[in-house]
Design an enzyme around this catalytic site. Structure first.
Site, short mmCIF file in Angstrom:
data_model
loop_
_atom_site.label_atom_id
_atom_site.label_comp_id
_atom_site.label_asym_id
_atom_site.label_seq_id
_atom_site.Cartn_x
_atom_site.Cartn_y
_atom_site.Cartn_z
NE ARG A 59 44.39 55.42 -8.74
CZ ARG A 59 43.97 56.68 -8.86
NH1 ARG A 59 43.43 57.11 -9.99
NH2 ARG A 59 44.11 57.53 -7.87
CE1 TYR A 112 35.55 31.20 -16.80
CE2 TYR A 112 35.25 33.45 -16.04
CZ TYR A 112 35.90 32.24 -15.95
OH TYR A 112 36.89 32.07 -15.03
CG ASP A 184 34.91 36.15 -22.82
OD1 ASP A 184 35.97 35.87 -23.42
OD2 ASP A 184 34.73 35.90 -21.62
CE LYS A 209 41.37 31.35 -18.56
NZ LYS A 209 40.00 31.72 -18.83
C1 LIG Z 1 39.05 32.27 -17.85
C2 LIG Z 1 38.01 33.04 -18.57
C3 LIG Z 1 37.63 34.31 -18.14
C4 LIG Z 1 38.16 34.92 -16.88
O1 LIG Z 1 39.52 35.13 -16.89
P1 LIG Z 1 40.34 35.22 -15.51
O2 LIG Z 1 41.60 35.85 -15.90
O3 LIG Z 1 40.44 33.82 -14.99
O4 LIG Z 1 39.51 36.09 -14.59
C5 LIG Z 1 36.71 35.01 -18.89
N1 LIG Z 1 36.17 34.47 -20.00
C6 LIG Z 1 36.49 33.25 -20.44
C7 LIG Z 1 35.88 32.73 -21.68
C8 LIG Z 1 37.41 32.50 -19.73
O5 LIG Z 1 37.71 31.27 -20.16
#
Ligand SMILES: *Cc1c(COP(=O)(O)O)cnc(C)c1O
Length: 392
Positions: A59, A112, A184, A209
């Protein structure tokens, strides 16, 4: 990087090829090993007592997790990086690392949706006061600061509606009250935007993504400035977060082609947009890399490229039935959440409940498209037949 490449000042594409790889430590193998581990053995109780060896427990990190963390640290220009089990988990950990009971926290109205959900459900339990601000109004952000404002969240461009934020001005304002700045940065990835260079303390990625890039893994990353690193590391360790080695490996693999994929996503996106913008059925395109976009100058100043995600508004008078018909008629564009993979996707934009301070109609009919690596002529033909079928 290995002994020959570390410490050198390489261009980004060269960095992408070498970050997080240590052939000199792994018998010359090009890629780091996928270490499946819980227990790590110590040679004697003295070493066990001091914990003075590279790895102590699964971990707490392995050569696999460390390779991805080091890669992101180099790309983001950070003091350190921690991995998270998803993008949303990265948002949550980053927030928890810089907030405490009684703090005031500012979030852009265009964050988001699930980030809002976290902020509205979990943070109030810690008695953190959450407030939403208009992302485009950087000049009067200081007017929203309170004595207890501890952190300022940014997301650029905004989710679903793609408003840009003045990262420089907002970070500088937050610095005057010693507030932590979180961003973000999923849309641009560390390739096209370096938030830490612009004054941000915690740069968050939904690695799910573009970094992973193949729609097969959930993963997040949080890169921290010197100031924010200690608190992030403490929360990460205390929460017991651990990302599975196979997933980490797939993210490292995705990273190697990030730049070439991005170039193609951008090229295809511009082809589709150049066709779409002249269609009668389309009222507006939301994409900061377009000169006509209100966020264009900020994008141009702070970003070195654009991704394959944008939205368009259907023309005034479009009915919900026509919009539904459009989505249901698409063949190449899949209807599904997430983005950043190799394939094209579409979703109807839903703003109900996730806009409270910006002036936007929550019932507006818009489509968010992710443009994948298919041939753009095929994507255009698919959009054309779907629009014609919906608006005949
Ligand atoms: C998809 C997304 C997230 C979250 O990511 P996950 O891996 O789906 O939890 C956070 N911020 C933005 C801008 C996103 O498009």
């Amino acid at each position: 990087m290995d002994k020959k490449t570390s410490g050198k000042n390489y261009q980004t594409d060269t960095q992408l090829t070498h970050v997080g790889r240590y052939p000199d430590q792994f018998h010359g193998f090009v890629n780091p090993p996928v270490v499946h581990a819980s227990t790590v053995l110590f040679p004697d109780v003295e070493t066990m007592a001091t914990g003075n060896q590279s790895y102590t427990y699964g971990r707490r990190g392995t050569p696999t997790t460390e390779a991805l963390e080091n890669a992101i640290t180099e790309l983001e220009g950070a003091a350190g990086t921690r991995l998270a089990t998803s993008g949303l988990n990265a948002v949550a950990l980053a927030c928890l690392s810089c907030l405490k009971t009684g703090d005031h926290f500012l979030i852009p109205d265009t964050a988001y949706g699930p980030t809002r959900h976290f902020a509205d459900t979990v943070l109030p339990k810690m008695n953190v006061e959450v407030a939403y601000y208009d992302p485009t109004r950087a000049t009067d952000i200081k007017g929203l600061f309170k004595e207890n404002t501890a952190a300022l969240f940014l997301e650029a461009p905004g989710s679903l509606t793609f408003e840009m934020q003045d990262i420089h001005a907002l970070s500088a304002a937050a610095k005057t009250i010693d507030a932590t700045v979180l961003m973000d940065n999923t849309w641009a990835s560390p390739l096209y935007c370096k938030p830490i260079d612009l004054g941000v303390d915690l740069s968050i990625q939904a690695g799910t993504k573009y970094i992973v890039g193949h729609s097969d893994v959930m993963l997040g990353t949080i890169a921290a400035s010197e100031k924010a690193w200690g608190a992030l590391d403490t929360v990460y360790g205390a929460m017991g977060v651990h990302v599975a080695p196979d997933d980490v490996y797939l993210a490292l693999r995705g990273l190697r082609t990030l730049s070439v994929r991005f170039e193609r996503h951008f090229k295809n996106t511009m082809s589709v947009i150049n066709w779409l913008k002249d269609r009668d059925e389309v009222a507006a395109i939301r994409y900061p890399a377009l000169e006509s976009d209100p966020g264009y100058h900020l994008w141009k100043r702070d970003f070195s490229g654009a991704s394959g995600l944008f939205a368009f508004d259907f023309k005034a008078g479009t009915t919900k039935e026509q919009s539904n018909h459009f989505f249901n008629s698409l063949n190449l564009f899949g209807l599904g959440y997430s983005w950043g993979g190799f394939e094209s996707l579409a979703i109807p934009v839903k703003l109900k409940g996730i806009r409270t301070t910006t002036d936007i109609d929550p019932d507006c009919l818009s489509a968010r498209l992710h443009i994948g690596l298919e041939d753009p002529q095929d994507l255009i033909a698919d959009l054309e037949q779907a629009l014609e079928s919906a608006f005949q």
